[in-house]
Design an enzyme around this catalytic site. Structure first.
Site, PDB file in Angstrom:
ATOM      1  N   LYS A 156       0.863  -1.178   0.000  1.00 26.98           N
ATOM      2  CA  LYS A 156       0.000   0.000   0.000  1.00 26.98           C
ATOM      3  C   LYS A 156       0.905   1.235   0.000  1.00 26.98           C
ATOM      4  O   LYS A 156       2.040   1.195   0.470  1.00 26.98           O
ATOM      5  CB  LYS A 156      -0.943   0.028   1.185  1.00 26.98           C
ATOM      6  CG  LYS A 156      -0.359   0.199   2.560  1.00 26.98           C
ATOM      7  CD  LYS A 156       0.070   1.570   3.018  1.00 26.98           C
ATOM      8  CE  LYS A 156      -0.924   2.666   2.727  1.00 26.98           C
ATOM      9  NZ  LYS A 156      -0.346   3.984   3.248  1.00 26.98           N
TER      10      LYS A 156
ATOM     11  N   THR B 276       6.079   5.860   1.750  1.00 28.65           N
ATOM     12  CA  THR B 276       5.107   5.595   2.817  1.00 28.65           C
ATOM     13  C   THR B 276       4.347   4.443   2.381  1.00 28.65           C
ATOM     14  O   THR B 276       3.341   4.558   1.705  1.00 28.65           O
ATOM     15  CB  THR B 276       4.066   6.642   3.042  1.00 28.65           C
ATOM     16  OG1 THR B 276       4.685   7.712   3.599  1.00 28.65           O
ATOM     17  CG2 THR B 276       3.030   6.169   4.054  1.00 28.65           C
TER      18      THR B 276
ATOM     19  N   GLU C  62      -0.787   9.775  -5.477  1.00 28.05           N
ATOM     20  CA  GLU C  62      -1.851  10.756  -5.257  1.00 28.05           C
ATOM     21  C   GLU C  62      -1.852  11.864  -6.303  1.00 28.05           C
ATOM     22  O   GLU C  62      -0.875  12.593  -6.458  1.00 28.05           O
ATOM     23  CB  GLU C  62      -1.678  11.396  -3.880  1.00 28.05           C
ATOM     24  CG  GLU C  62      -2.035  10.445  -2.745  1.00 28.05           C
ATOM     25  CD  GLU C  62      -1.692  11.011  -1.373  1.00 28.05           C
ATOM     26  OE1 GLU C  62      -0.952  12.002  -1.324  1.00 28.05           O
ATOM     27  OE2 GLU C  62      -2.168  10.453  -0.382  1.00 28.05           O
TER      28      GLU C  62
ATOM     29  N   ASN D  92      -3.755  16.631  -0.660  1.00 30.03           N
ATOM     30  CA  ASN D  92      -2.900  16.731   0.516  1.00 30.03           C
ATOM     31  C   ASN D  92      -3.129  17.989   1.342  1.00 30.03           C
ATOM     32  O   ASN D  92      -2.541  18.142   2.411  1.00 30.03           O
ATOM     33  CB  ASN D  92      -1.440  16.598   0.104  1.00 30.03           C
ATOM     34  CG  ASN D  92      -1.133  15.159  -0.259  1.00 30.03           C
ATOM     35  OD1 ASN D  92      -1.229  14.282   0.575  1.00 30.03           O
ATOM     36  ND2 ASN D  92      -0.834  14.925  -1.524  1.00 30.03           N
TER      37      ASN D  92
ATOM     38  N   SER E 138      -8.667  16.798   7.196  1.00 26.45           N
ATOM     39  CA  SER E 138      -9.914  17.478   7.575  1.00 26.45           C
ATOM     40  C   SER E 138     -11.116  16.677   7.097  1.00 26.45           C
ATOM     41  O   SER E 138     -10.993  15.581   6.603  1.00 26.45           O
ATOM     42  CB  SER E 138      -9.939  18.891   7.021  1.00 26.45           C
ATOM     43  OG  SER E 138      -9.671  18.878   5.640  1.00 26.45           O
TER      44      SER E 138
END
Lengths: 383, 383
Positions: free
Chosen positions: B168, B179, B259, B378, B383
């Site tokens: 992942k 990451t 991303e 990002n 939030s």
């Protein structure tokens, strides 16, 4: 008042047609003396534009009679032809003004990898020479803009003497200077070696600590010219402080006008074992894209600050790291601190304070947030 | 087939409520032996999450009975309570399955700086233990996703044995691993020290050369578990190549799902004096935000490649640098080369080739373009 705030200088800015918009794009700054002392600092990038190679050589003599600057083309990665074009530009200034080309610095900014249109630039140099005036500093500051939205000028000084300057730069802003051209002038009577010392000290803690996007330019140049026209020889420390103040003012203006930015971020590192440690940590934080996105979103994401600190070789204990965002210590001892909801990030300026608790050294590096506008501006720049 | 492609392994993935979406978020991988040999590599970040500290310690024994993984929280920068929670999670696995907690690795991914909701995680561990099956590899791969849009699995192997894996990771992807959490399993009979050698060699040229956004994580973990259930002890080189192939496959999948990315960029550096030089140059290019924006805009902006090379200490002559973009040598000898209009950048994959002409070493580093979507994802993550 820009570069003509100091007595003994004339300047101008004209449109030579290098910019397709028709805006002014050639600037000229001339030192009428009596002194011609000068100093300069240049990009630390090993790929250097032709005007940097030229001007660095010119400065070895410690004298400058004039500086010619063009926007609309960086003249970088342009081979021997590019260097000949820089030389030719200096010669054109020398011919127009009766100077020695070997004492004419050249600065260029714009796209890398394109030859300058000399058929436009050389007539532009002549036009700039014809326009020179003792109040031409603003026009010169406007003519060196690229993606800058405003021109940048600043002054500082003492009794009977002044330091003035202009700067351009809005992207490719990183240490070893930013993509920027800066010309400083003074009517103080200061010899070349003292100018050099003051300029290096000033840029080390100002322009070299502006790191908008981590990208170091091929063209960065900061020049300081002294005419001595005031007849005043200031005390060394006072003069150095005036140069520093003008550089700091201009550096802050560069950050405030960085491409696409919505936040100006002061990264303050405290409690470092050495200044080098503090600077390494500050740069790592300032260049962390995830953190820069978080700041854009007004998210006090201190975890990204810690992960950036963790990539450095600075002296610190991960369990003794403290981080404040706009004064709220959201991370204490490497873990959760004060309530992140207390952080107000609605203003343009954001202060990130990282305390290493490993010593007494501190630095501040300025950067910007990362925005969709930055991406847009820089993905469409050459098209 | 993921981590259950190899004989001797069971796996599962369940929803424990760590993710607000209700998606699965706890995965379990169990080695039923007969061998329990294992190896692991971890983030080079000095700020390390509790599960990294724990698993690194566990691995010193060269044995693993199980790996428990959670998404929905990184358990990084969480202090002593965070470490206790990791320990508690391993104990829960041990109790549920009758294992030794000291041979249970723990991996976590998600936001930094939040304590894990143990009231949800521990029941999740029990549920995962109850769901274990010899075809649970896909479910485990799905449960470790965070912002990943797809789950990532790969296999390779030889006669009678296989290496399988899951990964992942979609942001904070940078060297010293990305990451990412990766679990590899094999039914080959390979001792722990040979697993360690093969895994380090494989990650060095695969995961360590994925640099999506320059941001190094606090949680990166790559584990390799061998059950020996095939009874086959492969030749060393053949086994190492299978591990490398699975790592390379998974690494390429990570880049393809980064991303917000719209381009996968292979940065190939050739003709370097040393491998370290090649790697330094490749990383500098891969991390240049201006270049990444240009690639997003399908702009073959080789000037930005040269300015990135120029910031390194690698051996090169600026006048002997060549750069190709998708095979077109747009820069030759540090200046303008072939017509940039010949470059076709419409595909998702872009190849930037930088030839230093200083030696015979070469490396490839993978990165992505920088997009408004990356910024959006990002700046809104927490939030």
């Amino acid at each position: 008042m820009s570069v003509t705030a100091a007595a003994g200088f004339r300047a101008s800015g004209v449109a030579a047609g290098l910019k397709t918009t028709g805006a002014t794009d050639v600037a000229l700054v001339v030192n009428d003396g009596p002194s011609l002392a000068a100093a300069g600092v240049f990009t630390a990038n090993r790929v250097q534009a032709a005007p940097v190679l030229w001007s660095r050589q010119v400065l070895t003599g410690g004298r400058l009679q004039a500086v010619v600057l063009n926007s609309g083309g960086a003249n970088a990665c342009t081979g021997p032809e590019g260097f000949q074009n820089t030389h030719r530009t200096a010669e054109q200034v020398a011919t127009a003004l009766g100077l020695n080309a070997g004492e004419v610095a050249v600065c260029s900014t714009g796209l890398i990898g394109l030859q300058l249109p000399m058929d436009k630039l050389l007539p532009g140099v002549d036009a700039a020479a014809a326009e020179l005036s003792a109040d031409g500093g603003e026009a010169a500051a406007v003519a060196i803009k690229t993606t800058d939205t405003v021109h940048k000028v600043a002054t500082a000084g003492g009794t009977g003497w002044i330091v003035g300057g202009m700067a351009k730069g809005a992207g490719m802003l990183a240490p070893g200077l930013a993509t920027m051209l800066v010309v400083l002038t003074t009517d103080a009577d200061v010899p070349a070696d003292a100018l050099d010392t003051a300029l290096r000290a000033a840029t080390r803690t100002t322009f070299d600590r502006v790191d908008s996007d981590g990208c170091m330019s091929t063209n960065d140049t900061v020049l300081l010219l002294a005419s001595g026209a005031s007849g005043v020889a200031p005390e060394t420390g006072e003069f150095a402080e005036a140069v520093r103040a003008v550089c700091a003012d201009l550096a802050r203006q560069l950050i405030a006008d960085a491409e696409g930015a919505s936040k100006d971020i002061a990264v303050e590192v405290e409690g470092a074992a050495t200044e080098a440690d503090a600077l390494q940590v500050a740069r790592s934080i300032a260049r962390n894209n995830l953190l820069k996105c978080a700041i854009h979103g007004e998210d006090p994401n201190w975890g990204r600050v810690l992960s950036a600190i963790g990539t450095t070789s600075a002296e610190f204990d991960p369990d003794r790291l403290d981080v404040a965002i706009n004064g709220v210590w959201v991370c204490k001892g490497g873990a959760v601190g004060e309530d992140r909801d207390l952080v107000d990030m609605t203003g343009r300026e954001v202060r990130i304070t990282a305390r290493l608790n490993a010593g007494g050294e501190a630095v501040t590096v300025w950067t910007n947030d990362l925005t969709a506008e930055y991406v847009h501006e820089n993905s469409a720049y050459s098209s």
